[in-house]
Design a protein around this motif. Structure first.
Motif, mmCIF file in Angstrom:
data_model
loop_
_atom_site.group_PDB
_atom_site.id
_atom_site.type_symbol
_atom_site.label_atom_id
_atom_site.label_comp_id
_atom_site.label_asym_id
_atom_site.label_seq_id
_atom_site.Cartn_x
_atom_site.Cartn_y
_atom_site.Cartn_z
ATOM 1 N N ARG A 1 0.828 -1.208 0.000
ATOM 2 C CA ARG A 1 0.000 0.000 0.000
ATOM 3 C C ARG A 1 0.860 1.255 0.000
ATOM 4 N NH1 ARG A 1 -3.406 -2.826 3.804
ATOM 5 N NH2 ARG A 1 -2.494 -1.620 5.514
ATOM 6 N N LEU B 1 2.181 1.699 -3.544
ATOM 7 C CA LEU B 1 1.146 2.176 -4.452
ATOM 8 C C LEU B 1 0.845 3.648 -4.226
ATOM 9 C CD1 LEU B 1 -1.337 -0.845 -4.391
ATOM 10 C CD2 LEU B 1 0.268 -0.223 -6.204
ATOM 11 N N ARG B 2 0.840 4.061 -2.969
ATOM 12 C CA ARG B 2 0.554 5.460 -2.669
ATOM 13 C C ARG B 2 1.698 6.358 -3.104
ATOM 14 N NH1 ARG B 2 -0.942 8.038 3.302
ATOM 15 N NH2 ARG B 2 -1.301 10.176 2.561
ATOM 16 N N SER B 3 2.928 5.958 -2.821
ATOM 17 C CA SER B 3 4.077 6.794 -3.145
ATOM 18 C C SER B 3 4.405 6.803 -4.636
ATOM 19 C CB SER B 3 5.311 6.342 -2.350
ATOM 20 O OG SER B 3 5.672 5.010 -2.697
ATOM 21 N N SER B 4 3.868 5.830 -5.373
ATOM 22 C CA SER B 4 4.113 5.751 -6.822
ATOM 23 C C SER B 4 2.822 5.895 -7.613
ATOM 24 C CB SER B 4 4.773 4.407 -7.169
ATOM 25 O OG SER B 4 5.961 4.218 -6.447
ATOM 26 N N SER B 5 1.797 6.477 -6.994
ATOM 27 C CA SER B 5 0.471 6.508 -7.611
ATOM 28 C C SER B 5 0.431 7.289 -8.919
ATOM 29 C CB SER B 5 -0.559 7.091 -6.630
ATOM 30 O OG SER B 5 -0.171 8.399 -6.211
ATOM 31 N N ILE C 1 1.985 5.015 -11.636
ATOM 32 C CA ILE C 1 1.111 3.864 -11.857
ATOM 33 C C ILE C 1 -0.157 4.275 -12.596
ATOM 34 C CG2 ILE C 1 -0.307 2.125 -10.704
ATOM 35 C CD1 ILE C 1 1.826 2.053 -8.489
ATOM 36 N N ALA C 2 -0.729 5.410 -12.205
ATOM 37 C CA ALA C 2 -1.962 5.874 -12.846
ATOM 38 C C ALA C 2 -1.756 6.108 -14.336
ATOM 39 C CB ALA C 2 -2.459 7.152 -12.167
#
Length: 228
Positions: A5, A8-12, A15-16
């Motif tokens: 998590r 995912l948050r720090s690379s959002s 990734i998006a």
């Protein structure tokens, strides 16, 4: 699970855009396949499979010509912002900061910190390569995409010439042709317009919360760098 998590948050942001890219590319392939088969049907020719279409020169042209224009845009923008400025734009350094900066400002060599990248702490060719690695990466992708576009376009052109009883042409003839540069410059001019508009409009317009915008209350003539 917590580590996932956190990643995912720090690379959002990355990734998006990766997800959006994949979805758009798949959508382009599906729509392009359907349109291609419609065209074949209208000319009384049998349809092609999805795999045959996405590995065809026609599909490669459509993908590569967009890639090369995008990476050319970033290559030129990164290069231009070393020496050129636009007062008041968050996309620009402040007046007086033109150039590559001192070793102290760039935190390289003896000025590097304990957590600096390893190649920022060395001297010689490795430091030069790392200092220009972003520009080199963008330029390399642009050149490879441009080459892929030109090679695929040459194949398609020769196929069309054969259908019309015309002799084949060399790759050099194709990349000097009006057709090639018409397709290429269509993409380039739109990218340059978008970059120029972003630089100029961001002087006067704001988007609260975006790193691409100055803080809402910062005066027009001051960049976000100067306001820090």
């Amino acid at each position: 699970m917590i580590g996932v998590r956190r990643f995912l948050r720090s690379s959002s942001l990355s990734i998006a855009f990766l997800v959006i890219f994949v979805l758009a590319l798949v959508g382009q392939a599906i729509a392009g396949h359907a349109y291609n088969n419609e065209q074949l049907s209208q000319h009384g020719q049998p349809p092609v499979s999805f795999i045959d279409f996405v590995t065809s020169s026609e599909f490669v042209i459509d993908v590569a010509e967009n890639w090369q224009s995008e990476f050319l845009q970033f290559f030129l923008f990164i290069l231009a912002t070393i020496w050129l400025i636009q007062r008041g734009s968050p996309e620009s350094k402040k007046p007086g900061d033109e150039g590559t900066g001192s070793d102290e400002e760039q935190r390289v060599g003896e000025h590097a910190g304990a957590d600096s990248p390893r190649w920022a702490k060395v001297r010689g060719i490795r430091l030069w390569i790392y200092s220009n690695s972003l520009l080199m990466a963008m330029g390399t992708v642009f050149l490879l995409s441009w080459l892929a576009q030109s090679l695929a376009g040459h194949i398609v052109t020769d196929q069309e010439n054969a259908q019309h009883g015309l002799p084949p042409e060399t790759w050099g003839d194709y990349v000097m042709s009006a057709d090639f540069w018409n397709r290429t410059l269509q993409n380039w001019q739109s990218e340059f317009l978008a970059v120029g508009a972003m630089v100029a409009l961001s002087i006067y317009l704001r988007q609260r919360g975006s790193s691409e915008s100055k803080p809402v209350g910062v005066p027009h003539h001051i960049s976000s760098v100067e306001s820090e």
